[in-house]
Enzyme design. Structure first.
Site, PDB file in Angstrom:
ATOM      1  N   ASP A 154      -9.727  58.696 -25.174  1.00 54.48           N
ATOM      2  CA  ASP A 154      -9.053  58.218 -26.379  1.00 54.48           C
ATOM      3  C   ASP A 154      -8.861  56.705 -26.230  1.00 54.48           C
ATOM      4  OD1 ASP A 154      -7.869  58.000 -28.846  1.00 54.48           O
ATOM      5  OD2 ASP A 154      -6.511  59.687 -28.579  1.00 54.48           O
TER       6      ASP A 154
HETATM    7  C1  NOJ Z   1      -6.515  57.248 -31.297  1.00 54.48           C
HETATM    8  C2  NOJ Z   1      -6.411  58.671 -31.754  1.00 54.48           C
HETATM    9  O1  NOJ Z   1      -5.571  59.397 -30.877  1.00 54.48           O
HETATM   10  C3  NOJ Z   1      -7.743  59.383 -31.857  1.00 54.48           C
HETATM   11  O2  NOJ Z   1      -7.538  60.627 -32.452  1.00 54.48           O
HETATM   12  C4  NOJ Z   1      -8.729  58.559 -32.625  1.00 54.48           C
HETATM   13  O3  NOJ Z   1      -9.937  59.246 -32.758  1.00 54.48           O
HETATM   14  C5  NOJ Z   1      -8.917  57.246 -31.893  1.00 54.48           C
HETATM   15  N1  NOJ Z   1      -7.651  56.523 -31.866  1.00 54.48           N
HETATM   16  C6  NOJ Z   1      -9.991  56.361 -32.517  1.00 54.48           C
HETATM   17  O4  NOJ Z   1      -9.552  55.836 -33.702  1.00 54.48           O
END
Ligand code: NOJ
Length: 754
Positions: free
Chosen positions: A286
């Protein structure tokens, strides 16, 4: 030299892809990737593991610098955060024409519930229990996204969630592992179609691996601590369903598991995902999650990078520690080059399967985009999805559907507001293109036949407004005082036969980093509702929100309640159809609605304890100050019609079914309608304690007034299995209760022996 290599590379690519463009054959892919990797330096291989963020709508605190230079240097495998054929083509050209080996970039983006055409938020889609519909929404999302230069969506979010304070419940399928697993498969099928070589399929991404939905107290990014038994039986099934269905990628979660952050957790990413589940795709972190392990307290930059390499991460999202420390970690012998080779190979394989070596620009087609966004067909599915996601929570005296010849007052800040309709994580959606309820009423009947008042501001709390407006909420407070707004609404309400109050959350009160410690409607909205109820006029409450709310007062004092979530682009027309009976609501909630905050976490598949809940007995597991039942249970939702359920008929099944269970359902009301008939099982005695009820099957049927049908469910041994204390997946012989009904509480029951 550079030019020659580039030519050799293109030739190789074309030969390989010609042979494989329809159904990639692994041998060709292996040969191709072998050849390519034999030319790659260590730094270039690590470059494939590097994902940078650039452009619009970025969800974390960091934006990368020097992206173009890094692309030219072959140090970037993927970019997140930009779309449109024009923008992606520009970067793709840098990679293909100006980097040494010309390896194309993978463009990723959060396409969560639609791309340009926006569908209801995912918790709403789940409430449809319509797997085919969910797959169709994902298909359209993939079609629009791929026409917009994108190869990869960070969806579906499959985290089981039992705490509605957590803002991200809106992105998932709710609290049930069985339904969650089926929905996971539907999204993957819609995005990938089992064939990534088509030019309108995209990589899906199972996230957030793992247990992200179990953050303590529903506070986003918080600590998770859970037994293996609970993990395997209750939280892991949707991720495993994603791995089994061959989802192209997985994303790690921000939380820790057994004291080790998921992003650096070898047990999770290698022993479980690879060795136990045999997962073949690639794993991305993430946003900035490797660097965040420093704050978790497990090492400095170099150490956390090493942890993630060793745990089995294949691509790092934005924090660039692989890029920075990878080469020296390999050279100093801290990590083996084999680790890098495996990861790089997986990323290249994904690019190969997408056909990017064949044509790096196949998703950057400027002409395609105009044909594929926002088509009439897509909008029709958006409307169907918005209708099917709505849940009728209360309908006293058949107040709904409304009679359009009556005097109806529409009151509330969400009658005309557009900003929230497409919800959080609405990707490239434009809220200006969404249709508000008022606009829909106007085109359906002519709005001048209805009364209207704003009634109150969406929110009064200035601090909260400031925070939310920082995330694009555009909440404005009226120049009129709140007393004046209510008075104005009361004057309007008194002239009406029926009041429809349209209120709820701002879109940014749900989604990432949007946990709430109080999940009632905002106080000023509740004041408006109280004033309206006091007029004695029948009040229909239309809710727009992204999570289960505490609605005890509303349930006790208002006549009808329709949960519409944030319904997406076609919100208004869908609500108008349901309110006036052109469509009959059929949604069923997939998360329990508590009576008050103190009951959280409250979920239907709980364990009995040694002192099961008993309201009248002192020493039982219960609260003294609230009924020990949910306000609305899992699987609950009313219709404009009524359904009568017969008793159950049991017969020994024909293998592989061990038991056949039949039930007769009759439509006893006045409307043709769809019912979701749910089957739950309880394993009465087992080697470990088992939930009081677990969803194991459901069927949807449409019945005309007076029509009846017999449904038969076949229970197989697999439906009886669970992970025991040795984490073996086994069915144990004994008695099982079976429950069938229109929700998890009101059921017909029988018992069988296995
Ligand atoms: C953080 C989020 O937790 C995740 O779900 C998302 O895909 C990513 N950012 C990318 O934007």
């Amino acid at each position: 030299m550079k030019c020659n290599l580039f030519l050799v590379f293109i030739l190789l690519a074309l030969t390989a892809c010609k042979q494989t463009s329809s159904n990639p054959n692994n041998k060709d892919m292996d040969r191709f990737v072998d050849q390519l990797m034999s030319q790659m330096t260590l730094e270039e291989k690590i470059g494939q593991m590097n994902q940078l963020a650039i452009g619009f709508d970025i969800t974390g605190p960091i934006l990368n610098e020097g992206v173009e230079e890094k692309i030219k240097a072959g140090s970037v495998g993927s970019v997140l955060g930009i779309y449109t054929p024009e923008a992606t083509r520009k970067l793709q050209e840098l990679a293909v024409k100006e980097s040494r080996l010309g390896i194309p970039i993978l463009f990723g983006y959060d396409v969560i519930h639609g791309h340009r055409t926006i569908f209801p938020l995912n918790l709403g889609l789940a409430a449809s229990w319509d797997l085919d519909l969910i797959e169709r929404t994902a298909r359209i999302a993939a079609d629009e996204a791929s026409a917009d230069g994108l190869h990869w969506t960070f969806s579906p979010m499959v985290d089981i969630a039992r705490d509605p304070r957590w803002g991200r419940v809106s992105e998932g399928a709710g609290e049930d592992p069985y339904l969650g697993s089926l929905i996971t498969r539907a999204y993957i099928k819609g995005y990938e179609q089992n064939d990534l070589s088509q030019n309108n399929t995209i990589l899906s991404c199972i996230k957030h691996f793992a247990l992200y939905g179990a953050a303590e107290a529903g506070r986003d990014y918080n600590t998770v601590d859970m037994s293996r038994i609970r993990m395997y039986n209750e939280y892991l099934p949707p991720y495993k369903a994603g791995a089994d269905a061959g989802a192209a990628t997985f994303m790690t979660s921000f939380n820790e598991i057994d004291g080790v952050p998921a992003t650096g957790n070898h047990w999770l990413l290698t022993e479980l995902l690879r060795d136990e589940w045999g997962y073949q795709g690639f794993v991305v972190t993430d946003y900035g999650a490797i660097r965040e392990m420093i704050s978790h307290g497990v090492g400095d930059e170099r150490e956390v990078a090493e942890l993630s390499f060793k745990a089995g991460v294949d691509m790092e999202m934005v924090s660039e520690l692989f890029y920075q420390y990878g080469p020296e970690l390999v050279k100093s012998g801290k990590i083996s080059e084999k680790v890098i080779n495996k990861a790089c190979r997986r990323v290249l394989e994904a690019k190969y399967k997408l056909g990017l070596f064949d044509d790096p620009y196949r998703y950057c087609n400027e002409e395609e985009k105009a044909k594929r966004y926002f088509t009439a067909e897509n909008l029709a599915v958006a409307k169907e999805a918005a209708i099917k996601s709505m849940v009728l929570l209360k309908n006293d005296n058949e107040l709904l559907p409304l009679d359009s010849t009556k005097k109806i007052a529409f009151i509330g800040p969400q009658v005309k507001r557009k900003r929230d309709l497409i919800g959080s994580w609405s990707a490239a959606g434009d809220y200006n293109q969404a249709v508000s309820l008022w606009e829909a009423l106007d085109s359906k009947f002519g709005a001048n036949r209805f009364l209207y008042a704003e009634g109150c501001n969406l929110l009064e709390d200035t601090l909260l407004i400031r925070k939310l407006n920082g995330f694009g909420s555009k909440i404005e407070r009226s120049e009129k005082s709140s007393q004046y707004l209510i008075q104005e609404a009361l004057n309007i309400a008194r002239r009406a036969d029926v009041v429809v109050a349209v209120v709820g959350e701002a879109f940014s009160m749900t989604g990432e980093a949007a946990s709430r410690s109080d999940i009632q409607l905002p106080e000023n909205q509740r004041e408006l509702l109280k004033a309206l109820a006091q007029t004695g006029k029948p009040v229909v409450l239309v809710l727009m929100n992204g999570r289960p709310l505490v609605l005890q007062w509303e349930n006790d004092h208002l006549n009808a309640i329709l949960e519409t979530w944030f319904g997406g682009t076609m919100t208004g027309p869908a609500i108008a159809d349901v309110l006036f009976g052109d469509a009959v609501p059929s949604g069923k909630i997939t998360m329990t609605y508590p009576r008050n905050l103190g009951q959280i976490p409250i979920y239907y598949n709980y364990k009995n304890t040694g002192r099961p809940i008993h309201e009248e007995q002192k020493y039982t597991s219960k609260y003294l100050d609230v009924p020990n039942t949910p306000l609305y249970p899992f699987g609950y939702g009313l219709s404009y019609t009524t359904f009568e359920y017969s008793d159950l008929t049991l017969e020994t099944g024909h293998a592989p079914s061990v038991q056949e269970i039949s039930i007769n359902i009759k439509n006893t009301g006045k409307y043709t309608a769809t019912e979701t008939v749910q089957l739950y099982l309880r394993d009465k005695v087992a080697s470990i304690t088992r939930p009081v009820k677990e969803l194991k099957a459901f069927q949807q049927i449409e019945l005309q007034p007076g029509e009846e049908k017999t449904l038969t469910f076949e229970i197989s041994e697999n439906d009886l299995k669970f992970y025991n204390s040795d984490l073996e997946y086994r069915a144990e012989p004994g008695e099982f209760d079976v429950f069938i009904g229109g929700n998890s509480c009101d059921t017909k029951q029988a018992t069988f022996t296995y």
